[in-house]
Design an enzyme around this catalytic site. Structure first.
Site, PDB file in Angstrom:
ATOM      1  CE  LYS A 120      -8.434  15.743  -5.508  1.00 28.03           C
ATOM      2  NZ  LYS A 120      -7.873  16.896  -4.854  1.00 28.03           N
ATOM      3  CE  LYS A 202      -8.187  11.531   0.439  1.00 27.02           C
ATOM      4  NZ  LYS A 202      -7.376  12.669   0.707  1.00 27.02           N
ATOM      5  CE  LYS A 205      -9.526  20.285   2.752  1.00 22.45           C
ATOM      6  NZ  LYS A 205      -8.660  19.673   1.781  1.00 22.45           N
TER       7      LYS A 205
HETATM    8  N1  AQP Z   1      -8.655  10.894   5.342  1.00 22.93           N
HETATM    9  C1  AQP Z   1      -7.447  11.304   5.660  1.00 22.93           C
HETATM   10  N2  AQP Z   1      -6.779  10.700   6.673  1.00 22.93           N
HETATM   11  C2  AQP Z   1      -5.539  11.118   7.023  1.00 22.93           C
HETATM   12  N3  AQP Z   1      -4.883  12.131   6.396  1.00 22.93           N
HETATM   13  C3  AQP Z   1      -5.517  12.766   5.388  1.00 22.93           C
HETATM   14  N4  AQP Z   1      -5.165  13.787   4.577  1.00 22.93           N
HETATM   15  C4  AQP Z   1      -6.173  14.047   3.717  1.00 22.93           C
HETATM   16  N5  AQP Z   1      -7.191  13.204   3.932  1.00 22.93           N
HETATM   17  C5  AQP Z   1      -6.819  12.392   4.963  1.00 22.93           C
HETATM   18  C6  AQP Z   1      -3.893  14.510   4.663  1.00 22.93           C
HETATM   19  O1  AQP Z   1      -4.184  15.893   4.827  1.00 22.93           O
HETATM   20  C7  AQP Z   1      -3.147  16.656   4.204  1.00 22.93           C
HETATM   21  C8  AQP Z   1      -3.727  17.751   3.364  1.00 22.93           C
HETATM   22  O2  AQP Z   1      -4.539  17.246   2.338  1.00 22.93           O
HETATM   23  P1  AQP Z   1      -5.089  18.240   1.216  1.00 22.93           P
HETATM   24  O3  AQP Z   1      -6.158  19.083   1.736  1.00 22.93           O
HETATM   25  O4  AQP Z   1      -3.977  18.973   0.594  1.00 22.93           O
HETATM   26  O5  AQP Z   1      -5.617  17.324   0.101  1.00 22.93           O
HETATM   27  P2  AQP Z   1      -6.267  15.958   0.087  1.00 22.93           P
HETATM   28  O6  AQP Z   1      -5.323  14.898   0.525  1.00 22.93           O
HETATM   29  O7  AQP Z   1      -6.798  15.820  -1.291  1.00 22.93           O
HETATM   30  O8  AQP Z   1      -7.413  16.120   1.176  1.00 22.93           O
HETATM   31  P3  AQP Z   1      -8.936  16.019   0.936  1.00 22.93           P
HETATM   32  O9  AQP Z   1      -9.616  16.268   2.242  1.00 22.93           O
HETATM   33  O10 AQP Z   1      -9.256  14.726   0.263  1.00 22.93           O
HETATM   34  O11 AQP Z   1      -9.184  17.275  -0.004  1.00 22.93           O
HETATM   35  P4  AQP Z   1      -9.998  17.382  -1.351  1.00 22.93           P
HETATM   36  O12 AQP Z   1     -11.318  16.690  -1.069  1.00 22.93           O
HETATM   37  O13 AQP Z   1     -10.129  18.849  -1.600  1.00 22.93           O
HETATM   38  O14 AQP Z   1      -9.188  16.692  -2.399  1.00 22.93           O
HETATM   39  C9  AQP Z   1      -2.288  15.687   3.423  1.00 22.93           C
HETATM   40  O15 AQP Z   1      -1.118  15.440   4.172  1.00 22.93           O
HETATM   41  C10 AQP Z   1      -3.128  14.444   3.355  1.00 22.93           C
HETATM   42  O16 AQP Z   1      -2.327  13.280   3.297  1.00 22.93           O
END
Ligand code: AQP
Length: 337
Positions: A120, A202, A205
């Site tokens: 990040k 991975k 969003k």
């Molecule tokens: N690609 C993924 N596959 C499976 N599980 C996933 N999680 C996130 N991406 C995947 C799981 O979703 C939960 C919530 O995640 P979050 O929104 O708190 O943050 P994150 O992991 O940082 O998700 P993003 O989509 O990548 O968000 P941004 O882009 O805003 O940082 C967690 O349980 C995570 O493991």
């Protein structure tokens, strides 16, 4: 059951999601879908972690809107707001308070090793703030505040969870048994849904739009994104994450969307071409996930008063549980309580 039977209290589950936009298919398959399956067996808290979200600059009006939409989406995805405690992190002060205390029991070196911080900060070079660095401490506070036994998360959160366990054990070694040491609960399949355009990363969003499917994407956009998914130049449909990450990702998504094993998915596509695979996966995602979730979301999000009531009531329910641990922690570290 006789009158004298004492039932053991249910174990506590905690997990959170950032309101940084609509959840992706990865968030759904890696987290929300599994949360729904746990609601009867455990006491579950599912938190909209808006305090985590501001580690990256957010538009305030949009953040508020996203948070409320996420609450409606949780319900639309099958999380019952009576059975589960669905609430906003910033509406219960205990998260911030415990986080500060735990900051004093976490080492700079530990936080510097966190992969998410490295990723990040590379993405947000102009805003490498301290919150981004101490994000895992807030996450440890979120979890430890409630005596959480299990944390259902996707694979990307494994390292953060390990840190929460280390901090809990460190604190317990000094002060006695204060915290429950949590275990990760990572699904066997769906724990790491990959980007459609770069299947070695991975799905996230905050990435480029075609790389992820959002739960609120229009059905035709979902089909289009799957049709464009990056695969490989070979012709064979088989599950092999190292050699065929794109095809393996599509098979994993299909298996999870249809509730079948990966082997069954592979068998279904034997002798078929990549074009057929992509369209069939897109249609399964739309028919089994996107359309039903969007239909329920449209109903639930109409009733703003109902959502406000849930938020208020559930923040109080969370506080009732959290205060017990927080008070104990404050006493142990020597605050006047
Ligand atoms: N690609 C993924 N596959 C499976 N599980 C996933 N999680 C996130 N991406 C995947 C799981 O979703 C939960 C919530 O995640 P979050 O929104 O708190 O943050 P994150 O992991 O940082 O998700 P993003 O989509 O990548 O968000 P941004 O882009 O805003 O940082 C967690 O349980 C995570 O493991």
């Amino acid at each position: 059951m006789t009158e004298n039977t004492v039932t053991a209290p249910k174990k506590i589950i905690f997990s959170g999601m950032q309101p940084t936009g609509y959840p992706t298919l990865g968030n759904y398959l890696g987290a929300i879908k599994n949360w729904g399956a746990l609601q009867e067996e455990y006491d579950c808290l599912y938190c909209i972690v808006d305090m985590h979200a501001i580690t990256v600059r957010q538009d305030p009006a949009q953040l508020r809107k996203n948070a409320k939409n996420l609450l409606a989406l949780f319900i639309a995805c099958g999380l019952d707001p009576e059975e589960n405690i669905l609430y906003m992190q910033s509406q219960y002060h205990g998260h911030a308070e415990l986080s500060w205390i735990l900051n004093c029991y976490t080492y700079m070196g530990e936080l510097g090793r966190m992969t998410q911080f490295k990723e990040k900060s590379a993405k947000n070079e102009a805003n490498i703030n301290t919150g981004l660095f101490t994000y895992p401490v807030l996450m440890a506070a979120d979890i430890l505040l409630f005596g959480t036994a299990l944390v259902p998360v996707g694979d990307d959160q494994r390292q953060h969870l390990e840190l929460s366990r280390d901090v809990a054990m460190r604190f317990n070694n000094i002060y006695g048994d204060v915290f429950t040491v949590p275990e990760a609960y990572i699904p066997k399949s769906g724990a790491r849904i990959m980007s459609l355009t770069e299947p070695t990363r991975k799905m996230s969003k905050s990435d480029e739009e075609n790389s992820y499917v959002s739960l609120m994407d229009a059905p035709d956009a979902v089909i289009r994104k799957f049709k464009r998914a990056v695969t490989d130049s070979d012709m064979e449909i088989r599950y092999d994450q190292a050699e065929k990450p794109g095809i393996s990702n599509l098979l994993e998504i299909y298996a999870n969307a249809c509730g079948i094993s990966i082997d069954a998915a592979v068998a279904e596509f034997e002798g078929k071409g990549y074009g057929h695979l992509k369209t069939t996966v897109g249609e399964a995602v739309v028919g089994n996930i996107i359309e039903p979730v969007q239909g329920r979301f449209a109903e639930i999000s109409k009733d703003a008063a109902y959502l406000d009531e849930i938020m208020k009531k559930n923040a109080q329910r969370a506080a009732q549980i959290g205060e017990r641990v927080l008070k104990k922690v404050k006493k142990k570290v020597g605050f006047v309580v």
